[in-house]
Write an enzyme that holds these catalytic residues in place. Structure first.
Site, PDB file in Angstrom:
ATOM      1  N   LYS A  51       0.814  -1.223   0.000  1.00  9.71           N
ATOM      2  CA  LYS A  51       0.000   0.000   0.000  1.00  9.71           C
ATOM      3  C   LYS A  51       0.846   1.270   0.000  1.00  9.71           C
ATOM      4  O   LYS A  51       0.382   2.322  -0.406  1.00  9.71           O
ATOM      5  CB  LYS A  51      -0.949   0.000   1.201  1.00  9.71           C
ATOM      6  CG  LYS A  51      -2.038  -1.069   1.135  1.00  9.71           C
ATOM      7  CD  LYS A  51      -3.355  -0.467   0.770  1.00  9.71           C
ATOM      8  CE  LYS A  51      -4.516  -1.429   0.607  1.00  9.71           C
ATOM      9  NZ  LYS A  51      -4.469  -2.712   1.253  1.00  9.71           N
ATOM     10  N   SER A  76      -8.723   1.531   8.345  1.00  8.24           N
ATOM     11  CA  SER A  76      -8.089   1.309   9.643  1.00  8.24           C
ATOM     12  C   SER A  76      -6.905   0.380   9.478  1.00  8.24           C
ATOM     13  O   SER A  76      -6.238   0.011  10.420  1.00  8.24           O
ATOM     14  CB  SER A  76      -9.094   0.715  10.624  1.00  8.24           C
ATOM     15  OG  SER A  76      -9.609  -0.485  10.096  1.00  8.24           O
ATOM     16  N   GLU A 202      -9.484 -14.104  -3.746  1.00  8.84           N
ATOM     17  CA  GLU A 202     -10.187 -13.455  -2.640  1.00  8.84           C
ATOM     18  C   GLU A 202     -10.693 -14.503  -1.650  1.00  8.84           C
ATOM     19  O   GLU A 202     -10.700 -15.694  -1.940  1.00  8.84           O
ATOM     20  CB  GLU A 202     -11.319 -12.562  -3.156  1.00  8.84           C
ATOM     21  CG  GLU A 202     -12.407 -13.289  -3.889  1.00  8.84           C
ATOM     22  CD  GLU A 202     -13.429 -12.334  -4.507  1.00  8.84           C
ATOM     23  OE1 GLU A 202     -13.421 -11.131  -4.210  1.00  8.84           O
ATOM     24  OE2 GLU A 202     -14.260 -12.819  -5.292  1.00  8.84           O
ATOM     25  N   GLY A 206     -16.152 -14.008   0.926  1.00  7.98           N
ATOM     26  CA  GLY A 206     -16.609 -12.811   0.220  1.00  7.98           C
ATOM     27  C   GLY A 206     -16.146 -12.818  -1.215  1.00  7.98           C
ATOM     28  O   GLY A 206     -15.156 -12.181  -1.551  1.00  7.98           O
ATOM     29  N   ASP A 208     -17.240 -11.411  -3.905  1.00  8.63           N
ATOM     30  CA  ASP A 208     -17.900 -10.399  -4.736  1.00  8.63           C
ATOM     31  C   ASP A 208     -17.130 -10.142  -6.031  1.00  8.63           C
ATOM     32  O   ASP A 208     -17.726  -9.875  -7.076  1.00  8.63           O
ATOM     33  CB  ASP A 208     -18.062  -9.094  -3.954  1.00  8.63           C
ATOM     34  CG  ASP A 208     -16.733  -8.513  -3.545  1.00  8.63           C
ATOM     35  OD1 ASP A 208     -16.086  -9.095  -2.641  1.00  8.63           O
ATOM     36  OD2 ASP A 208     -16.305  -7.508  -4.130  1.00  8.63           O
ATOM     37  N   SER A 302       1.242  -9.808  -0.320  1.00  3.84           N
ATOM     38  CA  SER A 302       0.889  -8.390  -0.286  1.00  3.84           C
ATOM     39  C   SER A 302       1.271  -7.631   0.986  1.00  3.84           C
ATOM     40  O   SER A 302       1.399  -6.413   0.950  1.00  3.84           O
ATOM     41  CB  SER A 302      -0.611  -8.230  -0.553  1.00  3.84           C
ATOM     42  OG  SER A 302      -1.361  -9.048   0.315  1.00  3.84           O
TER      43      SER A 302
HETATM   44  C1  LIG Z   1      -5.176  -3.767   0.969  1.00  2.00           C
HETATM   45  C2  LIG Z   1      -4.593  -5.103   0.968  1.00  2.00           C
HETATM   46  C3  LIG Z   1      -4.994  -6.090   0.048  1.00  2.00           C
HETATM   47  C4  LIG Z   1      -6.072  -5.838  -0.975  1.00  2.00           C
HETATM   48  O1  LIG Z   1      -5.679  -4.860  -1.876  1.00  2.00           O
HETATM   49  P1  LIG Z   1      -6.716  -4.118  -2.828  1.00  2.00           P
HETATM   50  O2  LIG Z   1      -5.917  -3.169  -3.599  1.00  2.00           O
HETATM   51  O3  LIG Z   1      -7.757  -3.466  -1.954  1.00  2.00           O
HETATM   52  O4  LIG Z   1      -7.347  -5.197  -3.669  1.00  2.00           O
HETATM   53  C5  LIG Z   1      -4.356  -7.306   0.072  1.00  2.00           C
HETATM   54  N1  LIG Z   1      -3.394  -7.581   0.982  1.00  2.00           N
HETATM   55  C6  LIG Z   1      -2.990  -6.670   1.888  1.00  2.00           C
HETATM   56  C7  LIG Z   1      -1.928  -7.056   2.842  1.00  2.00           C
HETATM   57  C8  LIG Z   1      -3.568  -5.406   1.902  1.00  2.00           C
HETATM   58  O5  LIG Z   1      -3.160  -4.495   2.808  1.00  2.00           O
END
Ligand SMILES: *Cc1c(COP(=O)(O)O)cnc(C)c1O
Length: 317
Positions: A51, A76, A202, A206, A208, A302
């Site tokens: 992020k 959050s 996902e 969920g 979606d 991620s």
């Molecule tokens: C936000 C986040 C996601 C999902 O990312 P999106 O861009 O909302 O699809 C996946 N893994 C982690 C660790 C995140 O912080």
């Protein structure tokens, strides 16, 4: 419609600021799946998740007046931490709207990066409404967690680095919440690896995104209850879906149990800490939710932000 040039611009802006995160491999993981897996480790990114890429780039694109006034967001989780760090680095004041009952560790991390926290009662008030009021009253700019072209461009820089590091891939598996990482990765793949399939992953609780891709329109569901707290989004973003419907091959789901198994694997075998949401893509490879034997597979890990106490509980079971 966005294209890869936006990701290239983001890569240039982030050079020397965001980490070029490592790509790890594991013979054990390869033996388990019959594939060749390349783990792109955003758990080692600044602020602990990918992020930071989108947040930093989105702030960098603001006008001088917007930067002086400051920004607001209402996540959050990892977006709040990432935006707070980006604001600290760029001298932009960041306000985060967080529920009074948010986990103390997340509030502390966000405040630790210098953000101003505005608390609210999640059962009485809407965080969007509070953020909008701050926009109207204080002239702050709203930086949403995923539904924004600059956020998508920034998130796409991770997959771009992966393709540059490991060459052609048959498929890239991407954790999916609101679709910032998936849409950005799809833009990068289209330009750098046009034969590489792009697959979102996902939580089972969920799906979606899966439903949306099948129906060709954004499907809204109730907030899913899952260990993957970064993917509790009830619907995809508009900008995100426009890209996902054109460029993403499929979306698959995994259970919370599969996330815990992957998390444990990462600790035992790769010696890395990955948060449950960060395990989504890997869990799809490990469980066969996406069959990948015989293929070269990119796996976006991620993030790695998990409360040590929660980690201990998950590992003890
Ligand atoms: C936000 C986040 C996601 C999902 O990312 P999106 O861009 O909302 O699809 C996946 N893994 C982690 C660790 C995140 O912080």
């Amino acid at each position: 419609m966005m294209d890869f040039s936006a990701v290239t611009q983001a890569s240039e802006r982030l050079a020397g600021i965001a980490h070029r995160t490592p790509v790890l491999t594991s013979r054990t993981a390869d033996a388990l799946t019959g594939a060749q897996l390349f783990f792109k480790c955003e758990n080692f990114q600044r602020s602990g998740s990918f992020k930071f890429r989108g947040a930093y780039y989105a702030l960098a694109q603001l006008s001088p007046a917007q930067r002086r006034a400051g920004v607001v967001s209402y996540s959050s989780g990892n977006h709040a931490q990432a935006l707070s760090l980006a604001g600290q680095l760029q001298g932009v004041a960041v306000t985060v709207v967080m529920p009074h009952d948010a986990p103390a560790i997340k509030v502390a991390a966000t405040r630790g990066y210098g953000a101003h926290i505005v608390g609210y009662d999640r059962f009485q008030e809407s965080r969007e409404a509070i953020a909008q009021r701050l926009v109207a009253e204080r002239g702050l700019t709203l930086i949403p967690p995923y539904d924004h072209p600059d956020i998508i461009a920034g998130q796409g820089t991770s997959a771009a680095e992966l393709f540059a590091a490991v060459g052609p891939l048959d498929v890239v598996l991407v954790c999916l919440g609101g679709g910032g990482l998936l849409a950005g990765s799809a833009l990068a793949a289209a330009a750098l690896a046009p034969n590489c399939r792009v697959v979102g992953v996902e939580p089972e609780a969920g799906n979606d995104g899966q439903q949306s891709l099948q129906r060709g329109e954004i499907v809204r569901i109730a907030v899913p209850q899952t260990l993957a707290d970064g993917a509790m989004t009830p619907y995809l973003g508009e900008h995100n879906f426009a890209i996902i419907r054109q460029r993403v091959d499929s979306i698959v789901t995994v259970s919370d149990a599969a996330l815990i198994a992957a998390l444990r694997f990462f600790i035992e075998r790769l010696k890395i800490v990955v948060e449950p949401t960060g395990c989504l893509a890997a869990a799809a490879a490990f469980t066969g939710a996406y069959p990948c034997a015989g293929q070269r597979v990119g796996v976006l890990i991620s993030g790695g932000n998990i409360d040590p106490a929660q980690l201990a509980v998950l590992l003890a079971d």
